[in-house]
Scaffold this motif. Sequence first.
Motif, PDB file in Angstrom:
ATOM      1  N   PHE A   1       0.884  -1.113   0.258  1.00 21.97           N
ATOM      2  CA  PHE A   1       0.124   0.020  -0.319  1.00 21.97           C
ATOM      3  C   PHE A   1       0.476   0.994   0.104  1.00 21.97           C
ATOM      4  O   PHE A   1       1.919   1.679   0.056  1.00 21.97           O
TER       5      PHE A   1
ATOM      6  N   TYR B   1       1.571   4.553   9.619  1.00 23.76           N
ATOM      7  CA  TYR B   1       0.553   5.433   9.944  1.00 23.76           C
ATOM      8  C   TYR B   1       0.911   5.560  11.798  1.00 23.76           C
ATOM      9  O   TYR B   1      -0.755   4.870  12.124  1.00 23.76           O
TER      10      TYR B   1
ATOM     11  N   GLY C   1       9.250   7.858   8.209  1.00 23.21           N
ATOM     12  CA  GLY C   1      10.223   9.056   7.971  1.00 23.21           C
ATOM     13  C   GLY C   1      11.170   8.594   9.214  1.00 23.21           C
ATOM     14  O   GLY C   1      12.139   9.128   9.098  1.00 23.21           O
TER      15      GLY C   1
ATOM     16  N   SER D   1       6.911   3.389  -0.316  1.00 25.37           N
ATOM     17  CA  SER D   1       6.528   1.262   0.369  1.00 25.37           C
ATOM     18  C   SER D   1       7.019   0.819  -1.348  1.00 25.37           C
ATOM     19  O   SER D   1       6.552  -0.168  -1.389  1.00 25.37           O
TER      20      SER D   1
ATOM     21  N   MET E   1      12.036   5.923   5.013  1.00 26.02           N
ATOM     22  CA  MET E   1      12.469   6.846   3.856  1.00 26.02           C
ATOM     23  C   MET E   1      12.117   7.827   4.458  1.00 26.02           C
ATOM     24  O   MET E   1      11.960   8.170   5.249  1.00 26.02           O
ATOM     25  N   PRO E   2      12.248   8.666   2.662  1.00 17.87           N
ATOM     26  CA  PRO E   2      11.712  10.473   3.163  1.00 17.87           C
ATOM     27  C   PRO E   2      10.290  10.743   3.403  1.00 17.87           C
ATOM     28  O   PRO E   2       9.256   9.661   3.492  1.00 17.87           O
TER      29      PRO E   2
ATOM     30  N   TRP F   1       2.573   5.370  14.024  1.00 17.70           N
ATOM     31  CA  TRP F   1       3.157   4.251  14.646  1.00 17.70           C
ATOM     32  C   TRP F   1       2.290   2.971  14.655  1.00 17.70           C
ATOM     33  O   TRP F   1       2.553   1.922  15.000  1.00 17.70           O
TER      34      TRP F   1
ATOM     35  N   GLU G   1      10.399   6.563  12.710  1.00 17.88           N
ATOM     36  CA  GLU G   1      10.369   5.194  13.444  1.00 17.88           C
ATOM     37  C   GLU G   1       8.638   4.393  13.846  1.00 17.88           C
ATOM     38  O   GLU G   1       7.662   5.687  13.479  1.00 17.88           O
TER      39      GLU G   1
ATOM     40  N   THR H   1       8.026   1.742   5.728  1.00 15.90           N
ATOM     41  CA  THR H   1       8.274   2.679   6.004  1.00 15.90           C
ATOM     42  C   THR H   1       7.541   3.696   6.448  1.00 15.90           C
ATOM     43  O   THR H   1       6.853   4.210   7.117  1.00 15.90           O
TER      44      THR H   1
ATOM     45  N   HIS I   1      -5.477   9.810   4.965  1.00 16.75           N
ATOM     46  CA  HIS I   1      -4.384  11.101   5.316  1.00 16.75           C
ATOM     47  C   HIS I   1      -2.662  10.666   4.391  1.00 16.75           C
ATOM     48  O   HIS I   1      -1.379  10.554   4.869  1.00 16.75           O
ATOM     49  N   CYS I   2      -3.205  10.122   3.202  1.00  9.16           N
ATOM     50  CA  CYS I   2      -1.991   9.347   2.883  1.00  9.16           C
ATOM     51  C   CYS I   2      -1.052  10.203   2.015  1.00  9.16           C
ATOM     52  O   CYS I   2      -0.053   9.800   1.600  1.00  9.16           O
TER      53      CYS I   2
HETATM   54  C1  LIG Z   1      -1.017  10.026   7.997  1.00 12.73           C
HETATM   55  C2  LIG Z   1       0.648   9.719   7.890  1.00 12.73           C
HETATM   56  C3  LIG Z   1       1.671   9.522   9.648  1.00 12.73           C
HETATM   57  C4  LIG Z   1       2.136   9.176   9.759  1.00 12.73           C
HETATM   58  N1  LIG Z   1       3.072   8.087  10.905  1.00 12.73           N
HETATM   59  C5  LIG Z   1       4.671   7.706  11.186  1.00 12.73           C
HETATM   60  C6  LIG Z   1       4.933   7.577  12.306  1.00 12.73           C
HETATM   61  O1  LIG Z   1       4.164   7.192  13.153  1.00 12.73           O
HETATM   62  N2  LIG Z   1       6.390   7.717  12.265  1.00 12.73           N
HETATM   63  C7  LIG Z   1       7.484   7.468  11.378  1.00 12.73           C
HETATM   64  O2  LIG Z   1       8.455   7.510  10.880  1.00 12.73           O
HETATM   65  N3  LIG Z   1       6.649   8.090   9.685  1.00 12.73           N
HETATM   66  C8  LIG Z   1       4.985   8.190   9.947  1.00 12.73           C
HETATM   67  N4  LIG Z   1       4.574   9.055   8.440  1.00 12.73           N
HETATM   68  C9  LIG Z   1       5.871   9.023   7.054  1.00 12.73           C
HETATM   69  C10 LIG Z   1       5.224   7.691   6.387  1.00 12.73           C
HETATM   70  O3  LIG Z   1       5.385   6.770   7.191  1.00 12.73           O
HETATM   71  C11 LIG Z   1       6.587   7.457   5.661  1.00 12.73           C
HETATM   72  O4  LIG Z   1       7.117   9.127   4.831  1.00 12.73           O
HETATM   73  C12 LIG Z   1       6.156   6.406   4.609  1.00 12.73           C
HETATM   74  O5  LIG Z   1       7.496   5.985   3.919  1.00 12.73           O
HETATM   75  C13 LIG Z   1       5.386   6.861   3.560  1.00 12.73           C
HETATM   76  O6  LIG Z   1       5.358   6.136   2.413  1.00 12.73           O
HETATM   77  P1  LIG Z   1       4.167   6.146   1.188  1.00 12.73           P
HETATM   78  O7  LIG Z   1       5.142   6.732   0.329  1.00 12.73           O
HETATM   79  O8  LIG Z   1       4.438   4.925   0.882  1.00 12.73           O
HETATM   80  O9  LIG Z   1       3.188   6.623   1.367  1.00 12.73           O
HETATM   81  C14 LIG Z   1       3.663   9.056   8.591  1.00 12.73           C
HETATM   82  C15 LIG Z   1       2.571  10.024   7.226  1.00 12.73           C
HETATM   83  C16 LIG Z   1       1.596   9.888   6.989  1.00 12.73           C
HETATM   84  C17 LIG Z   1       1.119  10.394   5.712  1.00 12.73           C
END
Ligand SMILES: Cc1cc2nc3c(=O)[nH]c(=O)nc-3n(C[C@H](O)[C@H](O)[C@H](O)COP(=O)(O)O)c2cc1C
Length: 248
Positions: free
Chosen positions: A5, A54, A84, A11, A113-114, A56, A86, A82, A219-220
């Motif tokens: 996803f 999302y 940002g 991801s 990841m970013p 944790w 942890e 993945t 909120h993706c």
């Molecule tokens: C709604 C939301 C919640 C997130 N919560 C966390 C989190 O709890 N911890 C973290 O390290 N990153 C968090 N992130 C960052 C994403 O998990 C991270 O950038 C991820 O690689 C995005 O993946 P994607 O490009 O496949 O959508 C969050 C991002 C979003 C949009």
Amino acid sequence: MIIYFTGTGNSRYCAKILAEQLQDELVNSFHFIRESIAAELVSEKPWVFVAPTYGWQLPHVFADFIRESRFSGSQDAWFVMTCGSEIGNADRSNKALCKEAGLRYRGTLEAVMPENYIALFNAPEEDEARKIIAAARPGLERGAGCIREGRDFPGIQTGVVNRLKSSIVNKLFYRVCIKAKPFTVSNACISCGKCEAACPLGNIQIQNGKPFWGDHCTHCMACICGCPVSAIEYGRASKGKPRYQCPE
Ligand SMILES: Cc1cc2nc3c(=O)[nH]c(=O)nc-3n(C[C@H](O)[C@H](O)[C@H](O)COP(=O)(O)O)c2cc1C
């Protein structure tokens, strides 16, 4: 089978690396989730679920997809999340999820990841993002090695703070932060419909050439980060911030 996803591509990128390393099939959960279809999948190779973090935890929509689908053949399931920074104690909820889905839990790998969450934080600029992505690759290759050799992913040290983040704080986060109402669109919108097509929940409809958001948002960040003319904002929180899409 590698099932992923994604909102902004991180991801998918990690899932592709795993599929290459394991010579396995890659499946996007987008269509199943968007159309509310319970998947019926068969594979003799292990299941590898790849998704962003999302709050944790796995995104609730992806956990629901796993819960509601049927996986036959192999019973083993590895998770790659993945993030940002942890994943907290996602290990615990993924284990519980496997129990519900009748799968054998083999561990969760954290892949930094970013950051993409521009409704709350900042995404990195392109150069910085490329460095973060390159740094993630060796961990993914080691992870693929574990799966290939049938070894569990190494356990993650989780204390009481991480347990709280992935449980109570996750629930609060969904209740308080995850809503579509603050999304707006400016006159720069070119009515291309990319936001509507990118929404994994089918929550966006183009009406009179402009996107309208319903209440079913996770909120993706696919809409706001995928807009080719940066016409979408999330209240004032996203103003002036770089949009993020995985460049690979
Ligand atoms: C709604 C939301 C919640 C997130 N919560 C966390 C989190 O709890 N911890 C973290 O390290 N990153 C968090 N992130 C960052 C994403 O998990 C991270 O950038 C991820 O690689 C995005 O993946 P994607 O490009 O496949 O959508 C969050 C991002 C979003 C949009």
